[in-house]
Design a protein around this motif. Structure first.
Motif, PDB file in Angstrom:
ATOM      1  N   ALA A 101       1.599   1.686   8.820  1.00  0.00           N
ATOM      2  CA  ALA A 101       1.886   0.894   7.628  1.00  0.00           C
ATOM      3  C   ALA A 101       0.900  -0.256   7.454  1.00  0.00           C
ATOM      4  CB  ALA A 101       3.304   0.366   7.673  1.00  0.00           C
ATOM      5  N   PHE A 102       0.719  -1.020   8.492  1.00  0.00           N
ATOM      6  CA  PHE A 102      -0.182  -2.172   8.395  1.00  0.00           C
ATOM      7  C   PHE A 102      -1.134  -2.153   9.591  1.00  0.00           C
ATOM      8  CE2 PHE A 102       4.049  -3.376   6.763  1.00  0.00           C
ATOM      9  CZ  PHE A 102       3.719  -3.331   5.410  1.00  0.00           C
ATOM     10  N   PRO A 103      -2.441  -2.201   9.341  1.00  0.00           N
ATOM     11  CA  PRO A 103      -3.412  -2.029  10.425  1.00  0.00           C
ATOM     12  C   PRO A 103      -3.403  -3.163  11.440  1.00  0.00           C
ATOM     13  CG  PRO A 103      -4.502  -2.587   8.375  1.00  0.00           C
ATOM     14  CD  PRO A 103      -3.062  -2.400   8.048  1.00  0.00           C
ATOM     15  N   SER A 104      -3.857  -2.822  12.648  1.00  0.00           N
ATOM     16  CA  SER A 104      -3.927  -3.797  13.729  1.00  0.00           C
ATOM     17  C   SER A 104      -5.167  -4.673  13.574  1.00  0.00           C
ATOM     18  CB  SER A 104      -3.972  -3.054  15.064  1.00  0.00           C
ATOM     19  OG  SER A 104      -4.234  -3.970  16.085  1.00  0.00           O
ATOM     20  N   ILE A 129     -12.254  -9.743   2.485  1.00  0.00           N
ATOM     21  CA  ILE A 129     -10.939  -9.080   2.501  1.00  0.00           C
ATOM     22  C   ILE A 129      -9.813 -10.104   2.337  1.00  0.00           C
ATOM     23  CG2 ILE A 129      -9.327  -7.858   3.988  1.00  0.00           C
ATOM     24  CD1 ILE A 129     -11.759  -6.313   5.074  1.00  0.00           C
ATOM     25  N   ILE A 130      -9.949 -11.214   3.043  1.00  0.00           N
ATOM     26  CA  ILE A 130      -8.884 -12.231   2.943  1.00  0.00           C
ATOM     27  C   ILE A 130      -8.781 -12.751   1.516  1.00  0.00           C
ATOM     28  CG2 ILE A 130      -8.226 -14.566   3.657  1.00  0.00           C
ATOM     29  CD1 ILE A 130      -9.337 -13.943   6.415  1.00  0.00           C
ATOM     30  N   LEU A 131      -9.948 -12.955   0.901  1.00  0.00           N
ATOM     31  CA  LEU A 131      -9.934 -13.522  -0.457  1.00  0.00           C
ATOM     32  C   LEU A 131      -9.509 -12.508  -1.505  1.00  0.00           C
ATOM     33  CD1 LEU A 131     -13.045 -15.821  -0.901  1.00  0.00           C
ATOM     34  CD2 LEU A 131     -10.636 -16.453  -1.030  1.00  0.00           C
ATOM     35  N   HIS A 132     -10.026 -11.290  -1.410  1.00  0.00           N
ATOM     36  CA  HIS A 132      -9.872 -10.367  -2.531  1.00  0.00           C
ATOM     37  C   HIS A 132      -9.062  -9.124  -2.204  1.00  0.00           C
ATOM     38  CE1 HIS A 132     -13.792 -12.517  -3.422  1.00  0.00           C
ATOM     39  NE2 HIS A 132     -12.913 -12.990  -4.302  1.00  0.00           N
ATOM     40  N   ASN A 146      -8.857  -2.055   0.078  1.00  0.00           N
ATOM     41  CA  ASN A 146      -8.192  -0.757  -0.032  1.00  0.00           C
ATOM     42  C   ASN A 146      -9.004   0.330   0.643  1.00  0.00           C
ATOM     43  OD1 ASN A 146     -10.256  -0.649  -1.777  1.00  0.00           O
ATOM     44  ND2 ASN A 146      -9.014  -0.275  -3.625  1.00  0.00           N
ATOM     45  N   GLY A 147      -9.784  -0.037   1.655  1.00  0.00           N
ATOM     46  CA  GLY A 147     -10.712   0.901   2.285  1.00  0.00           C
ATOM     47  C   GLY A 147     -10.067   1.879   3.249  1.00  0.00           C
ATOM     48  N   ARG A 148      -8.798   1.661   3.615  1.00  0.00           N
ATOM     49  CA  ARG A 148      -8.222   2.533   4.645  1.00  0.00           C
ATOM     50  C   ARG A 148      -7.004   3.293   4.140  1.00  0.00           C
ATOM     51  NH1 ARG A 148      -8.024  -0.806  10.192  1.00  0.00           N
ATOM     52  NH2 ARG A 148      -7.632   1.286  11.033  1.00  0.00           N
ATOM     53  N   GLU A 149      -7.019   3.587   2.837  1.00  0.00           N
ATOM     54  CA  GLU A 149      -5.851   4.267   2.280  1.00  0.00           C
ATOM     55  C   GLU A 149      -5.739   5.689   2.804  1.00  0.00           C
ATOM     56  OE1 GLU A 149      -5.387   3.929  -1.916  1.00  0.00           O
ATOM     57  OE2 GLU A 149      -5.393   1.742  -1.850  1.00  0.00           O
ATOM     58  N   LYS A 150      -6.863   6.272   3.168  1.00  0.00           N
ATOM     59  CA  LYS A 150      -6.845   7.651   3.671  1.00  0.00           C
ATOM     60  C   LYS A 150      -6.053   7.732   4.968  1.00  0.00           C
ATOM     61  CE  LYS A 150     -11.008   9.305   1.527  1.00  0.00           C
ATOM     62  NZ  LYS A 150     -12.459   9.164   1.747  1.00  0.00           N
ATOM     63  N   GLU A 151      -6.134   6.673   5.760  1.00  0.00           N
ATOM     64  CA  GLU A 151      -5.392   6.668   7.026  1.00  0.00           C
ATOM     65  C   GLU A 151      -3.906   6.366   6.803  1.00  0.00           C
ATOM     66  OE1 GLU A 151      -7.496   4.166  10.026  1.00  0.00           O
ATOM     67  OE2 GLU A 151      -9.006   4.102   8.439  1.00  0.00           O
ATOM     68  N   GLY A 152      -3.550   6.118   5.569  1.00  0.00           N
ATOM     69  CA  GLY A 152      -2.148   5.856   5.268  1.00  0.00           C
ATOM     70  C   GLY A 152      -1.825   4.385   5.129  1.00  0.00           C
ATOM     71  N   PHE A 153      -2.867   3.543   5.264  1.00  0.00           N
ATOM     72  CA  PHE A 153      -2.585   2.111   5.116  1.00  0.00           C
ATOM     73  C   PHE A 153      -2.644   1.725   3.646  1.00  0.00           C
ATOM     74  CE2 PHE A 153      -4.435   2.002   9.531  1.00  0.00           C
ATOM     75  CZ  PHE A 153      -3.218   1.774  10.158  1.00  0.00           C
ATOM     76  N   PRO A 213      -3.132  -7.032  -0.363  1.00  0.00           N
ATOM     77  CA  PRO A 213      -3.245  -7.933  -1.520  1.00  0.00           C
ATOM     78  C   PRO A 213      -4.269  -9.045  -1.282  1.00  0.00           C
ATOM     79  CG  PRO A 213      -1.172  -8.292  -0.358  1.00  0.00           C
ATOM     80  CD  PRO A 213      -1.846  -7.147   0.328  1.00  0.00           C
ATOM     81  N   ALA A 214      -4.695  -9.656  -2.360  1.00  0.00           N
ATOM     82  CA  ALA A 214      -5.699 -10.732  -2.264  1.00  0.00           C
ATOM     83  C   ALA A 214      -5.014 -12.024  -1.843  1.00  0.00           C
ATOM     84  CB  ALA A 214      -6.398 -10.895  -3.607  1.00  0.00           C
ATOM     85  N   ILE A 215      -4.655 -12.069  -0.570  1.00  0.00           N
ATOM     86  CA  ILE A 215      -3.865 -13.178  -0.055  1.00  0.00           C
ATOM     87  C   ILE A 215      -4.545 -14.534  -0.264  1.00  0.00           C
ATOM     88  CG2 ILE A 215      -3.058 -14.236   2.096  1.00  0.00           C
ATOM     89  CD1 ILE A 215      -1.240 -12.055   1.157  1.00  0.00           C
TER      90      ILE A 215
END
Lengths: 336, 725
Positions: free
Chosen positions: A250-253, A271-274, A277-284, A288-290
């Protein structure tokens, strides 16, 4: 006294005094408020799904623990960038023939305030897992679990939204957990809860009772670093967990993550700013742009990054706020 | 002398009140400047209380010393002859005998006695002590004022407390020492006088004195024969005044308390109605608190069940509404149905309306509970969770009761309307007004809903529950004490000020929210104004006890009244304290509010209703509950309430401070866990007490009285005689 011995006079006086005061402190202010406040032009009306989700929210009494008001005091800053104003509630009307208006402002904060939850936690996947059982993602949570808003299917269809629930929470049952319409509506409502910006750059009212700034320069002039662990807990922990290992599937390590350990912090800041979505294939699911949503400053981002780069066995080079500021500027010009 | 002392006491009180008020001013001005100030209030308050007690101690010592000084002065300037006369007149028979014997021997020996002198040393010692004490008090103030925000640190607070403990103990020790010293000195003086008296007595008395003394001795030796009134005939109860004599009472487990006196001429129709109201209320209490108990457990075990109908958000309003509209409302109305006709000296106008009202309210709570569990509610406002068609049933019930009561009062045979009926009828009027205001939709778009909500929920508590309960207490408390209410005028003052101030305070539940700032300020001012009716009311009740305090230990109902009065004072003033902006920062949104509402709705309303129930049922049914289970009910409820509220208030205060410091929200959740556990423990004790209560009500209404041997025997006799004929 004759007046007190005449029940008509006595109780009429009592009644009139009470009604008079009632009109002054309840009815007139309510009317005035209704008349003098219009919804903000930037406010987005609830979608059809969100309206249904609000009904779910009301039916399950979420208001018992969750407020929806950012008070005009400094301690409430955590819940939204500006204090709530009357206009924020102006578009709320009677729910239906049977039910009253629902501002859902609440009087108890057993759980977090949700005024701005759509910005603070926009992830559909996180919300669904959390709804199935909050303790999957937040071990210490005391929020009720809502498994009855989900069904178990052995072969979920194409349109079914499958929720990645760890086996131990299925209590021995097998199958895939699929969110029902009810759950999806509720999450749609939560995602829609965003503080609308004030129009034409009008300044928001200032928070009162400002906290004294603790980070005073030390004697030698250096500014002590912010508490990265605390910032991580507020902004990142609900997905990536306190041990940095995320949630399988669900959420990567972040522990041993290539991006986190990279000597060049650019990708991580991006990634932190924006979001990502690079790991959707792995199911992640997409992140969000925290950083943008929560208005994190360069100093705060640096503190979070340093916490992530040096905890849980990670040992990457620490970054400085100045370095981060530079990267942020560079990223801004890239976007342009 | 006494009046003078009292004057001084009053002056002292004013002085200390001034001290407190100046402190309050200081606190407000400070709150704007220093963010951390609010968390000092507790410590400061503690210090001021300490100083207050110190001043009281000093005052006491001062009075004592003045007494000493006067005694000394009298000793110095006394007129010896008259002085001794006083003693001579007061001699006991044995002493006279000894004196007369002694004076016969007439051996005079003289002794010089010296007097006075060292009392100046004592005086100066005490002055020194006073000075050191007062400087200590000043020191305490200086320290608390000067340190500012550092005091907020837990470590510092603990340190201060640790410092205060030995200092306080030392002061107490010193007070005891001084008192001992004063006693010693008093004894010393008395010994000196004794010596002088002995010297005086060593001369033999003149003839007159001797005759007087002998006469006095005869008088003192007079003894009654113990048969002056009874004569010498054996005793006989010709009027049949003495009944049910028990000579063998066994070993009691609990102290025997007074039995309720059966009231003559209670209309059995009224008795039945009142008993049904109370019976239904009792059911809703058990139901509502069982739900509450379960909801409390869910804080500790959130995965206790996963059923939609039993989820926290749905059950919480089931709990609150069932105990509000089911238990407290029906209980109060049941008690009121007895009071209104009684103090009007007139039969209730319509029993039918009373029964309709009962069934309508029961139906409202039943349907409301089911609909809430099914997920149908009125969109979130507290105590406004029932949808309008359900609340309409409740409203009609109130209308019927109001008409019934008004008609009964209109036909009263007394000239005055007793104050109980003021409060009871007013509560019904207000209950209807607030329900209409809350459920009529026109003014409730947007924030209008919240403004009305603040008004409604607080008026529900104060103008419906509190108002009617006060009315009940104005009848039942004097009845139980068998003396009139202390002051009728105070009751009237409390009545009008309650309406004036309470109506304003609703929005103090939304301080700092986006409702108009002026409205919040009005609510805060109103909350402060509430001090007037609360102090007037509780003073009135407490002073009604005056001269009757001993009755508490003889009665199993009065302790319930007393607890109710104490919580009426403390709980209500706590509400005032919570309303300020500074305290709102710390306490709002935390479980402090939950603790407060239990202190008031349970500590005040529920305890008063219980008191009324134990007062009235035995008078209607002629049966009483076993004392041991009444005692168990009382103590479990009281201890449970304290276990529930005290840890919750403490934990919530610290939680609020964590929020103010900007700690992550989750930390505050983890931090609250032990306090939630305490709450579950206290809640369980309260719940157990309700089981006892249900049993007691059953015993009082439906319980079978123990078979009376004599009655049963005569019944049998009647049967057999009927059989033979």
């Amino acid at each position: 006294m004759e007046f007190f011995d005449n029940y008509k006079k006595l109780f009429s006086a009592t009644f009139l005094l009470f009604v008079g005061l009632t009109i002054l402190v309840a009815i007139l202010p309510a009317f005035r408020n209704e008349k003098n406040n219009a919804p903000l032009p930037n406010a987005v009306p609830l979608s059809e799904d969100a309206v249904k989700g609000k009904a779910v929210y009301i039916a399950n009494g979420c208001v018992a623990c969750h407020t929806q008001q950012v008070r005009i005091v400094d301690m409430d800053k955590t819940w939204g960038p500006r204090p709530s104003i009357a206009a924020d509630y102006a578009d709320m009307h009677r729910t239906d023939f049977w039910r009253n208006t629902a501002t859902l402002m609440g009087t108890e904060r057993t759980g977090p305030d949700l005024t701005n939850i759509g910005n603070r936690q926009p992830s559909l996947e996180w919300n669904l897992v959390h709804l199935y059982n909050p303790r999957i993602v937040v071990k210490e949570s005391v929020m009720p679990a809502y498994p009855w808003m989900f069904t178990l299917k052995t072969n979920p269809g194409k349109d079914d939204v499958v929720v990645n629930v760890p086996a131990e929470y299925l209590k021995g049952k097998s199958g895939k957990v699929v969110a029902t319409k009810q759950a999806l509506h509720l999450v749609a409502y939560l995602q829609s809860l965003k503080q609308a910006p004030l129009p034409d750059g009008r300044p928001a009212p200032e928070f009162l009772y400002k906290r004294e700034v603790k980070a005073l320069p030390a004697a030698d002039g250096t500014i002590p670093a912010l508490d990265g662990a605390a910032l991580y807990a507020v902004n990142c922990q609900s997905c990536h967990q306190a041990n940095g290992e995320g949630l399988q599937g669900a959420f990567p390590s972040l522990k041993g993550s290539k991006i986190v350990l990279d000597d060049n912090p650019e990708a991580m800041v991006d990634i932190i700013l924006h979001g990502y979505n690079g790991r959707e294939k792995e199911g992640f699911p997409p992140m969000p742009a925290i950083g943008t949503d929560n208005n994190l400053s360069a100093e705060e981002i640096a503190a979070i990054m340093n916490h992530e780069r040096t905890s849980w066995g990670n040992s990457a080079k620490e970054v400085t706020p100045a370095q981060i500021k530079e990267i942020i500027e560079a990223l801004k010009s890239d976007v342009k | 002398m006494k009046r003078k002392n009292r004057l001084k006491l009053i002056r002292g009180l004013f002085l200390s009140a001034g001290l407190f008020s100046s402190y309050a001013l200081y606190a407000q001005s400070e709150a704007k400047r220093a963010y951390y100030f609010t968390d000092l209030n507790g410590v400061l308050l503690f210090l001021f209380v300490l100083v207050f007690f110190l001043l009281a101690g000093i005052w006491y010592l001062k009075i004592k010393i003045r007494e000493m000084v006067k005694m000394n002065r009298r000793l110095k300037n006394r007129n010896n002859e008259t002085d001794f006369d006083k003693y001579m007149k007061d001699l006991s028979s044995d002493q006279i005998e000894a004196y007369l014997k002694y004076s016969k021997q007439d051996d005079a020996s003289s002794a010089e006695s010296s007097n006075g002198g060292n009392n100046t040393a004592l005086k100066s010692g005490i002055v020194f002590l006073l000075l050191s004490l007062s400087s200590l008090g000043l020191f305490a103030q200086d320290r608390s004022g000067g340190k500012g925000s550092v005091l907020g640190e837990t470590g510092i607070i603990i340190t201060i407390f640790l410092l205060i403990i030995p200092i306080g103990a030392g002061i107490v020790f010193m007070i005891f020492k001084v008192l001992k010293l004063i006693n010693q000195k008093k004894n010393q003086l008395n010994l000196i006088r004794a010596e002088e008296l002995a010297q005086h007595l060593s001369h033999s008395p003149d003839a007159d004195t001797r005759r007087d003394l002998i006469k006095r001795k005869e008088a003192l030796d007079f003894k009654l024969t113990h048969s002056e009134l009874s004569g010498n005939l054996p005793a006989e109860d010709k009027k049949g005044l003495i009944t049910s004599i028990t000579t063998d009472s066994g070993l009691p487990v609990v102290t025997q308390k007074k039995k309720a006196i059966k009231r003559p001429n209670v209309d059995p129709r009224l008795a039945k109605l009142v008993l049904w109201y109370i019976g239904c209320a009792t059911f809703w209490l058990l139901f509502g608190t069982t739900v509450g108990e379960y909801v409390g457990i869910k804080f500790v075990a959130p995965d206790a069940d996963h059923l939609s109908w039993l989820s926290f958000g749905r059950l919480r309003p089931v709990h609150t509404n069932a105990v509000f509209w089911g238990w407290a409302s029906l209980g109060m109305l049941g008690l009121a149905y007895y009071v209104v006709p009684r103090v009007s000296n007139r039969e209730l106008v319509s029993f039918k309306m009373g029964w309709y009202s009962l069934w309508l309210i029961n139906a409202a709570v039943l349907l409301g509970s089911i609909s809430l569990m099914a997920g149908i509610n009125n969109a979130g406002g507290e105590y406004r969770e029932y949808i309008w068609p359900i609340m309409l049933l409740f409203g009609i019930g109130l209308v019927l009761t109001l008409i019934n009561f008004l008609k009964t009062i209109a036909r009263r045979t007394t000239k005055e309307i007793y104050i109980s009926n003021w409060y009871i009828v007013a509560a019904l009027i207000f209950g209807l007004v607030i329900s209409l205001v809350a459920y009529i939709p026109w003014w409730q778009d947007g924030l209008g809903e919240t403004i009305v909500q603040g008004y409604y929920m607080h008026m529900g508590v104060g103008m419906w529950f509190m108002m009617m309960t006060l009315g009940l207490v104005y009848y039942y408390l004097p009845q139980q004490l068998n003396r009139p209410i202390y002051s009728y005028s105070l009751g009237i003052l409390a009545y009008w000020t309650q309406i004036l101030f309470y109506t304003l305070i609703g929005t103090h539940h939304f301080v700092f929210s986006s409702i108009p700032w002026w409205l919040q300020t009005v609510a805060i001012v109103g909350s402060v104004g509430m001090v007037i009716p609360v102090v007037a009311g509780s003073t009135n009740f407490i002073l009604t006890f005056k001269g009757g305090w001993h009755k508490i230990s003889d009665s199993y109902t009065l302790p319930f009244y007393l607890v109710g009065i104490i919580f009426y004072f403390t709980g209500s003033l706590q509400g005032t304290a919570e309303a300020f902006r500074s305290t709102n920062l710390m306490w709002h949104f935390t479980d402090f509010t939950v603790a407060h509402s239990h202190l008031t709705m349970y500590g005040i309303i529920t305890f008063f209703v219980w008191a009324g129930v134990y007062t009235i049922i035995p008078r209607l049914s002629g049966k009483e509950a076993p004392q041991i289970t009444v005692g168990a009910h009382f103590w479990f409820a009281l201890i449970g309430l304290l276990f529930y509220t005290v840890p919750l208030m403490y934990g919530s205060t610290l939680k609020g401070l964590m929020w103010m410091e900007g700690k992550p929200f989750l930390d505050s959740v983890v931090f609250s866990a032990p306090y939630w556990l305490w709450r579950a423990v206290g809640g369980s004790l309260m719940w157990i007490s309700h089981i006892f209560f249900v049993y007691n009500v059953y015993k009082m209404i439906g319980g079978k009285a123990i078979v009376d041997v004599k009655e049963a025997a005569f019944e049998k006799l009647a049967q057999t005689s009927a059989g033979t004929h």
